[in-house]
Design a protein around this motif. Structure first.
Motif, PDB file in Angstrom:
ATOM      1  N   ALA A 142       5.332  -7.797 -10.598  1.00 41.47           N
ATOM      2  CA  ALA A 142       6.570  -7.027 -10.439  1.00 41.47           C
ATOM      3  C   ALA A 142       6.697  -5.897 -11.446  1.00 41.47           C
ATOM      4  O   ALA A 142       7.651  -5.109 -11.372  1.00 41.47           O
ATOM      5  CB  ALA A 142       7.774  -7.959 -10.558  1.00 41.47           C
ATOM      6  N   TRP A 145       8.086  -1.965 -10.683  1.00 43.50           N
ATOM      7  CA  TRP A 145       8.521  -2.285  -9.314  1.00 43.50           C
ATOM      8  C   TRP A 145       8.770  -1.032  -8.483  1.00 43.50           C
ATOM      9  O   TRP A 145       8.401  -0.965  -7.311  1.00 43.50           O
ATOM     10  CB  TRP A 145       9.783  -3.144  -9.390  1.00 43.50           C
ATOM     11  CG  TRP A 145      10.327  -3.552  -8.058  1.00 43.50           C
ATOM     12  CD1 TRP A 145      11.307  -2.927  -7.330  1.00 43.50           C
ATOM     13  CD2 TRP A 145       9.920  -4.678  -7.272  1.00 43.50           C
ATOM     14  NE1 TRP A 145      11.546  -3.592  -6.161  1.00 43.50           N
ATOM     15  CE2 TRP A 145      10.710  -4.686  -6.091  1.00 43.50           C
ATOM     16  CE3 TRP A 145       8.980  -5.693  -7.448  1.00 43.50           C
ATOM     17  CZ2 TRP A 145      10.579  -5.652  -5.109  1.00 43.50           C
ATOM     18  CZ3 TRP A 145       8.847  -6.660  -6.467  1.00 43.50           C
ATOM     19  CH2 TRP A 145       9.635  -6.632  -5.319  1.00 43.50           C
ATOM     20  N   ARG A 146       9.383  -0.033  -9.075  1.00 44.73           N
ATOM     21  CA  ARG A 146       9.746   1.156  -8.299  1.00 44.73           C
ATOM     22  C   ARG A 146       8.526   1.904  -7.793  1.00 44.73           C
ATOM     23  O   ARG A 146       8.545   2.490  -6.708  1.00 44.73           O
ATOM     24  CB  ARG A 146      10.611   2.093  -9.151  1.00 44.73           C
ATOM     25  CG  ARG A 146      12.001   1.530  -9.440  1.00 44.73           C
ATOM     26  CD  ARG A 146      12.859   2.562 -10.168  1.00 44.73           C
ATOM     27  NE  ARG A 146      14.207   2.062 -10.402  1.00 44.73           N
ATOM     28  CZ  ARG A 146      15.166   2.758 -11.002  1.00 44.73           C
ATOM     29  NH1 ARG A 146      14.898   3.991 -11.434  1.00 44.73           N
ATOM     30  NH2 ARG A 146      16.362   2.240 -11.172  1.00 44.73           N
ATOM     31  N   ALA A 148       5.557   0.419  -7.391  1.00 44.85           N
ATOM     32  CA  ALA A 148       4.609  -0.525  -6.803  1.00 44.85           C
ATOM     33  C   ALA A 148       4.515  -0.337  -5.297  1.00 44.85           C
ATOM     34  O   ALA A 148       5.473   0.083  -4.638  1.00 44.85           O
ATOM     35  CB  ALA A 148       5.031  -1.961  -7.127  1.00 44.85           C
ATOM     36  N   LEU A 150       4.030  -1.654  -1.300  1.00 42.35           N
ATOM     37  CA  LEU A 150       4.661  -2.741  -0.545  1.00 42.35           C
ATOM     38  C   LEU A 150       3.848  -4.020  -0.668  1.00 42.35           C
ATOM     39  O   LEU A 150       4.415  -5.123  -0.730  1.00 42.35           O
ATOM     40  CB  LEU A 150       4.799  -2.332   0.924  1.00 42.35           C
ATOM     41  CG  LEU A 150       5.839  -1.235   1.223  1.00 42.35           C
ATOM     42  CD1 LEU A 150       5.825  -0.880   2.707  1.00 42.35           C
ATOM     43  CD2 LEU A 150       7.235  -1.667   0.800  1.00 42.35           C
ATOM     44  N   GLN A 152       2.018  -4.990  -3.246  1.00 41.52           N
ATOM     45  CA  GLN A 152       2.251  -5.574  -4.560  1.00 41.52           C
ATOM     46  C   GLN A 152       3.631  -6.234  -4.632  1.00 41.52           C
ATOM     47  O   GLN A 152       3.780  -7.323  -5.208  1.00 41.52           O
ATOM     48  CB  GLN A 152       2.130  -4.495  -5.636  1.00 41.52           C
ATOM     49  CG  GLN A 152       2.250  -5.028  -7.058  1.00 41.52           C
ATOM     50  CD  GLN A 152       1.978  -3.952  -8.095  1.00 41.52           C
ATOM     51  OE1 GLN A 152       1.296  -2.968  -7.826  1.00 41.52           O
ATOM     52  NE2 GLN A 152       2.518  -4.133  -9.287  1.00 41.52           N
ATOM     53  N   ARG A 153       4.638  -5.609  -4.051  1.00 43.27           N
ATOM     54  CA  ARG A 153       5.981  -6.203  -4.046  1.00 43.27           C
ATOM     55  C   ARG A 153       5.996  -7.515  -3.262  1.00 43.27           C
ATOM     56  O   ARG A 153       6.604  -8.508  -3.690  1.00 43.27           O
ATOM     57  CB  ARG A 153       6.979  -5.218  -3.439  1.00 43.27           C
ATOM     58  CG  ARG A 153       7.200  -3.971  -4.279  1.00 43.27           C
ATOM     59  CD  ARG A 153       8.219  -3.062  -3.628  1.00 43.27           C
ATOM     60  NE  ARG A 153       8.422  -1.841  -4.390  1.00 43.27           N
ATOM     61  CZ  ARG A 153       9.305  -0.908  -4.067  1.00 43.27           C
ATOM     62  NH1 ARG A 153      10.072  -1.056  -2.994  1.00 43.27           N
ATOM     63  NH2 ARG A 153       9.437   0.175  -4.819  1.00 43.27           N
ATOM     64  N   ALA A 156       4.363 -10.216  -5.272  1.00 46.78           N
ATOM     65  CA  ALA A 156       5.226 -10.650  -6.372  1.00 46.78           C
ATOM     66  C   ALA A 156       6.291 -11.627  -5.880  1.00 46.78           C
ATOM     67  O   ALA A 156       6.526 -12.683  -6.491  1.00 46.78           O
ATOM     68  CB  ALA A 156       5.873  -9.440  -7.031  1.00 46.78           C
TER      69      ALA A 156
END
Length: 390
Positions: A142, A145-146, A148, A150, A152-153, A156
């Motif tokens: 995470a 996050w901003r 990252a 989709l 990777q999100r 997480a």
């Protein structure tokens, strides 16, 4: 879940991690294996050994008193290294010492619990520690996050949810030993085993996919960025120039273009070698950046010819910027292994006109650059102004 079922699940986890290790053997990671992938491969090898030891211990091949502590110690270390590999993937390279300390403390806590109670407290410690290490991996995923992707999100969130399921087994033994309504202790044990299996798959293939995703992003970046100087190449500069060409057709502040060429650069490559020439180019780019605003852009067109985009800048102001850069280059020799290398540059300055195409714009800037060369080099020349309509 019966003892045979538990042993079978542990064996499945052992074989699954061994399969991932084999998969890495044949994975095309390029000429040099990335550090994150190396750390992740190590974590899979350690986890495969841990689950194998637990499986043969459960089958009675190895004494349980040896297999359980050793297997769980390896497992905690492997999952901790897996979280560290995720941090490495995110560009955080100082994970080794904290990971070593965390895994050592986790192993120590497990041994204490195992010594106190070989059954109940041992299961609590194992579930909570595994859940905690996997949550650390989710937190690493995470990071940023901003920015990252989709993928990777998703990884997480999935890792965090599955880690909580693993940890919930330990919490249920402490808080709800008899279960709660339909969620029995046996069902939660089965869900925890399934969560561990899904974590193995998700983190395994997720790491490979994230590596491929990062490689694809880097390839896309290199299409528009000069790898030596980390500035836009010809394509990248033209891409950035396009919207300003369109804005030039509307009333408003002008946008200027400066082209520069290092004078007699072949002398540097021939006399001092190409590494010295690369050092000079990096030095010139750094000098340009010091004289430019955040909104300005310097790019490498070809060889030692550069272009500078100056939004909201007229021709006279652009000439002053070019003069500052010219003076900085002329007064800042570069120290090489063999000598101080002095250099100069010639400049051509123009502004974008409403009727311009990239061809006419750069032709006009190049004409101004040629005028500087004819006048003796190491100078700034402006393009001929546009004729004033009657």
């Amino acid at each position: 879940m019966t003892n045979l079922d538990a042993t079978t699940m542990v064996l499945v986890l052992a074989l699954g991690n061994l399969a991932l290790c084999a998969l890495l053997t044949f994975f095309d990671h390029g000429p040099v294996r990335p550090p994150a992938l190396s750390a992740w491969a190590l974590s899979k090898q350690v986890q495969a050994g841990a689950w194998t030891l637990l499986a043969i211990g459960g089958a009675g091949v190895v004494p349980e008193a040896l297999a359980l502590p050793g297997g769980y110690a390896l497992l905690f270390a492997g999952v901790a290294v897996e979280a560290g590999a995720t941090l490495e993937q995110g560009g955080r390279h100082g994970w080794r010492r904290p990971t070593l300390v965390a895994s050592a403390l986790g192993i120590l806590a497990f041994f204490v619990c195992y010594w106190i109670d070989e059954q109940g407290l041992r299961s609590v410690a194992a579930s909570l520690l595994l859940g905690g290490f996997y949550l650390a991996g989710a937190a690493a995923l995470a990071t940023g996050w901003r920015k990252a992707s989709l993928l990777q999100r998703f990884l997480a969130i999935l890792t965090a949810v599955l880690a909580l399921v693993v940890a919930a087994r330990g919490l249920s033994v402490l808080l709800l030993p008899g279960g709660w309504r339909w969620l029995s202790s046996e069902l939660l044990r089965q869900l925890s085993s399934i969560a561990l299996y899904l974590l193995m798959l998700a983190n395994g293939f997720g790491m490979l996919l994230l590596g491929r995703e990062a490689a694809s992003r880097e390839l896309a970046r290199l299409e528009v960025v000069d790898p030596l100087l980390d500035v836009p190449n010809r394509r990248g500069f033209f891409n950035a120039l396009a919207p300003w060409m369109a804005l030039a057709r509307r009333p408003g502040l002008p946008t200027a273009l400066v082209v520069l060429d290092l004078d007699d650069f072949k002398r540097i490559n021939d006399g001092y070698g190409h590494p010295a020439g690369d050092t000079v180019l990096r030095h010139v780019v750094e000098l340009c950046r010091r004289q430019l605003r955040d909104s300005d852009l310097v790019g490498r067109l070809v060889g030692v010819e550069f272009a500078i985009l100056l939004p909201r800048t007229n021709a006279d102001e652009a000439a002053l910027v070019a003069e500052r850069i010219r003076a900085a280059i002329a007064s800042s020799p570069v120290k090489s292994e063999r000598a101080l290398i002095s250099m100069t540059a010639s400049f051509g300055v123009t502004v974008i006109r409403p009727e311009d195409s990239t061809v006419t714009l750069f032709q006009r800037a190049d004409d101004a650059l040629q005028a500087s060369r004819r006048a003796g080099r190491n100078r700034v020349s402006q393009a001929v102004a546009a004729p004033v309509e009657a």
